[in-house]
Scaffold this motif. Structure first.
Motif, PDB file in Angstrom:
ATOM      1  N   SER A   1       0.845  -1.112  -0.065  1.00 57.80           N
ATOM      2  CA  SER A   1       0.199  -0.139  -0.103  1.00 57.80           C
ATOM      3  C   SER A   1       0.990   1.411  -0.108  1.00 57.80           C
ATOM      4  CB  SER A   1      -0.835  -0.135   1.186  1.00 57.80           C
ATOM      5  OG  SER A   1      -1.757  -1.109   1.155  1.00 57.80           O
ATOM      6  N   ILE A   2       1.938   1.358   0.610  1.00 53.82           N
ATOM      7  CA  ILE A   2       2.927   2.474   0.653  1.00 53.82           C
ATOM      8  C   ILE A   2       3.573   2.561  -0.754  1.00 53.82           C
ATOM      9  CG2 ILE A   2       5.083   2.992   1.361  1.00 53.82           C
ATOM     10  CD1 ILE A   2       4.577   1.754   4.001  1.00 53.82           C
ATOM     11  N   GLY A   3       3.650   1.336  -1.546  1.00 51.70           N
ATOM     12  CA  GLY A   3       4.090   1.457  -2.730  1.00 51.70           C
ATOM     13  C   GLY A   3       2.996   2.066  -3.833  1.00 51.70           C
ATOM     14  N   PHE A   4       1.763   1.656  -3.568  1.00 46.59           N
ATOM     15  CA  PHE A   4       0.489   2.130  -4.315  1.00 46.59           C
ATOM     16  C   PHE A   4       0.574   3.680  -4.149  1.00 46.59           C
ATOM     17  CE2 PHE A   4      -1.817  -1.722  -3.286  1.00 46.59           C
ATOM     18  CZ  PHE A   4      -1.051  -2.495  -4.182  1.00 46.59           C
TER      19      PHE A   4
ATOM     20  N   LEU B   1      13.626  10.913   7.035  1.00 42.81           N
ATOM     21  CA  LEU B   1      14.189  10.001   7.872  1.00 42.81           C
ATOM     22  C   LEU B   1      13.298   9.023   8.588  1.00 42.81           C
ATOM     23  CD1 LEU B   1      16.832   8.682   8.640  1.00 42.81           C
ATOM     24  CD2 LEU B   1      16.816  10.513  10.581  1.00 42.81           C
ATOM     25  N   LEU B   2      12.250   9.675   9.293  1.00 46.01           N
ATOM     26  CA  LEU B   2      11.340   8.926   9.953  1.00 46.01           C
ATOM     27  C   LEU B   2      10.367   7.872   9.196  1.00 46.01           C
ATOM     28  CD1 LEU B   2      10.041  11.361  12.686  1.00 46.01           C
ATOM     29  CD2 LEU B   2      11.903   9.547  13.008  1.00 46.01           C
TER      30      LEU B   2
ATOM     31  N   LEU C   1       9.708   2.323   7.217  1.00 49.29           N
ATOM     32  CA  LEU C   1       9.668   1.405   6.015  1.00 49.29           C
ATOM     33  C   LEU C   1      10.968   0.188   6.167  1.00 49.29           C
ATOM     34  CD1 LEU C   1       8.459   0.438   3.362  1.00 49.29           C
ATOM     35  CD2 LEU C   1      10.181   1.800   2.210  1.00 49.29           C
ATOM     36  N   LEU C   2      11.885   0.483   6.639  1.00 53.53           N
ATOM     37  CA  LEU C   2      12.977  -0.403   6.936  1.00 53.53           C
ATOM     38  C   LEU C   2      12.470  -1.452   8.054  1.00 53.53           C
ATOM     39  CD1 LEU C   2      16.306   1.565   7.020  1.00 53.53           C
ATOM     40  CD2 LEU C   2      15.808  -0.417   5.615  1.00 53.53           C
TER      41      LEU C   2
ATOM     42  N   ILE D   1      10.933  -6.864   9.985  1.00 52.14           N
ATOM     43  CA  ILE D   1       9.950  -7.797  10.722  1.00 52.14           C
ATOM     44  C   ILE D   1       9.631  -8.879   9.400  1.00 52.14           C
ATOM     45  CG2 ILE D   1       7.397  -8.032  11.154  1.00 52.14           C
ATOM     46  CD1 ILE D   1       7.565  -4.929  12.035  1.00 52.14           C
ATOM     47  N   LEU D   2       9.704  -8.604   8.126  1.00 49.29           N
ATOM     48  CA  LEU D   2       9.403  -9.621   6.898  1.00 49.29           C
ATOM     49  C   LEU D   2      10.326 -10.616   7.123  1.00 49.29           C
ATOM     50  CD1 LEU D   2       7.362 -10.585   4.887  1.00 49.29           C
ATOM     51  CD2 LEU D   2       8.546  -8.960   3.289  1.00 49.29           C
ATOM     52  N   LEU D   3      11.643  -9.930   7.337  1.00 47.90           N
ATOM     53  CA  LEU D   3      12.982 -10.772   7.016  1.00 47.90           C
ATOM     54  C   LEU D   3      12.815 -11.695   8.158  1.00 47.90           C
ATOM     55  CD1 LEU D   3      15.376  -8.006   5.741  1.00 47.90           C
ATOM     56  CD2 LEU D   3      14.656 -10.062   4.342  1.00 47.90           C
TER      57      LEU D   3
END
Length: 371
Positions: free
Chosen positions: A27-30, A274-275, A280-281, A286-288
């Motif tokens: 959704s961030i990508g969208f 930066l925040l 996003l990082l 969490i996914l990794l």
């Protein structure tokens, strides 16, 4: 071999929080693709949403298939991906200065993306069937080396240096996980260092220019160094909290190139600062973590290899893309997972996540090397 049936009841065993995490990142990508088009869902956001919807369905279907089935499919899938990769020379079309895609009318297929998954499956099956004593024998490594190097060389021929790097590094990760001794990595690394002059001469002129630009981007800020210079300006101008959604100047005034693909993280950081970048990082972290957790809890080595290989590939995507736009690595054209615009790359990532879910669902399954 008797395979477990395809059971829809297994859907309950898929971690819903990880699916929610994937949807949140996508959704961030969208939103970023909407911003890249100056506040329009066309031409990128709407297509990405449709592809993601198809990819999620495909991911869930893959998750329900028995892990042993994926092991039996590993070599055929590798062969099919290899044929498609070779077919790029015959049926491929030119795009962005390289021949990497096959036009299937419904989708523009990039076989090198499929090979990233197929290589992991093939290496996982090969190493699953070998004991640690066999893996310590040099001749045992000839087949997996060939499995890794053949698609790597084909990817470099397209030319696609980014894919070649990921194939090599993800393959090396599985070699290490399988128990290959350190000194063999050192031997190969020494050979690579010795071959650098030869490899340099084999690079295309634009690839050499990218490396030289990485070493000194200020040397040609209006030409070869333009992309990375504008990227750094946009990253810095975002500050701590960013300029706000749709308010990025470098991107919306078209100073930032490839803002919908390779440099989308730069646009995101300019708008959310930066925040936003740290947030996003954190989502990727969490996914990794989930992927490596699945690998560590798998009771069969094939599942462990698959989960580690795919999770490492996602890490390489994130690391290389972000390091690239920050000027820490040369520009090699690696998309940001679930964020950058692209069809095959998005579907490949969701296919990989489906395989991780499959390993997680069947993590208690034990099967020997002779299966």
């Amino acid at each position: 071999m008797t395979l477990l049936p395809f059971k829809f009841s297994l859907l309950r065993q898929i971690n819903p929080w990880v699916i929610a995490l994937l949807i949140l990142i996508a959704s961030i990508g969208f939103l970023m693709l909407y911003s890249a088009a100056n506040g329009s869902v066309h031409p990128w956001a709407i297509k990405q949403i449709l592809r993601f919807s198809v990819g999620i369905i495909l991911m869930l279907g893959i998750a329900l298939i028995d892990t042993r089935s994926w092991m039996s499919f590993a070599y055929p899938l590798y062969f099919i991906s290899l044929v498609l990769l070779i077919g790029v020379d015959v049926m491929g079309f030119l795009g962005k200065g390289a021949i990497r895609w096959i036009d299937l009318y419904i989708i523009q297929l990039q076989p090198s993306e499929l090979m990233k998954i197929a290589l992991i499956l093939a290496l996982a099956r090969y190493f699953h069937k070998r004991s640690i004593e066999e893996i310590h024998q040099a001749q045992t490594l000839l087949v997996p080396l060939a499995l890794t190097l053949i698609p790597t060389l084909l990817a470099m021929r397209q030319p696609d240096l980014g894919t070649a790097i990921i194939l090599i590094l993800s393959g090396a990760t599985l070699f290490f996980t399988a128990g290959v001794q350190w000194w063999k990595f050192g031997l190969i690394g020494g050979g690579v260092l010795a071959a650098i002059p030869i490899m340099w001469n084999l690079l295309y002129d634009y690839q050499k220019k990218r490396i030289l630009t990485f070493l000194n981007p200020e040397n040609d800020v209006t030409n070869a160094g333009y992309h990375i210079t504008q990227s750094k300006i946009a990253l810095g101008s975002g500050g701590i909290t960013g300029k706000g959604f749709l308010q990025g100047t470098q991107s919306h005034l078209n100073f930032l190139p490839e803002k919908q693909t390779d440099f989308i993280f730069t646009m995101f950081s300019e708008e959310f600062g930066l925040l936003g970048g740290i947030f996003l990082l954190s989502l990727y972290a969490i996914l990794l973590f989930y992927g490596f957790h699945v690998a560590m809890t798998s009771r069969n080595s094939f599942g462990r290899f698959v989960a580690i290989g795919i999770t490492t590939t996602v890490f390489l995507y994130v690391f290389i893309n972000m390091a690239m736009v920050m000027g820490m690595l040369p520009v090699v054209g690696i998309p940001l997972p679930l964020i950058s615009y692209g069809g095959t790359a998005l579907l490949t990532l969701l296919i990989g996540q489906g395989l991780i879910f499959s390993v997680a669902i069947h993590h208690d399954m034990r099967f020997g090397r002779n299966l």
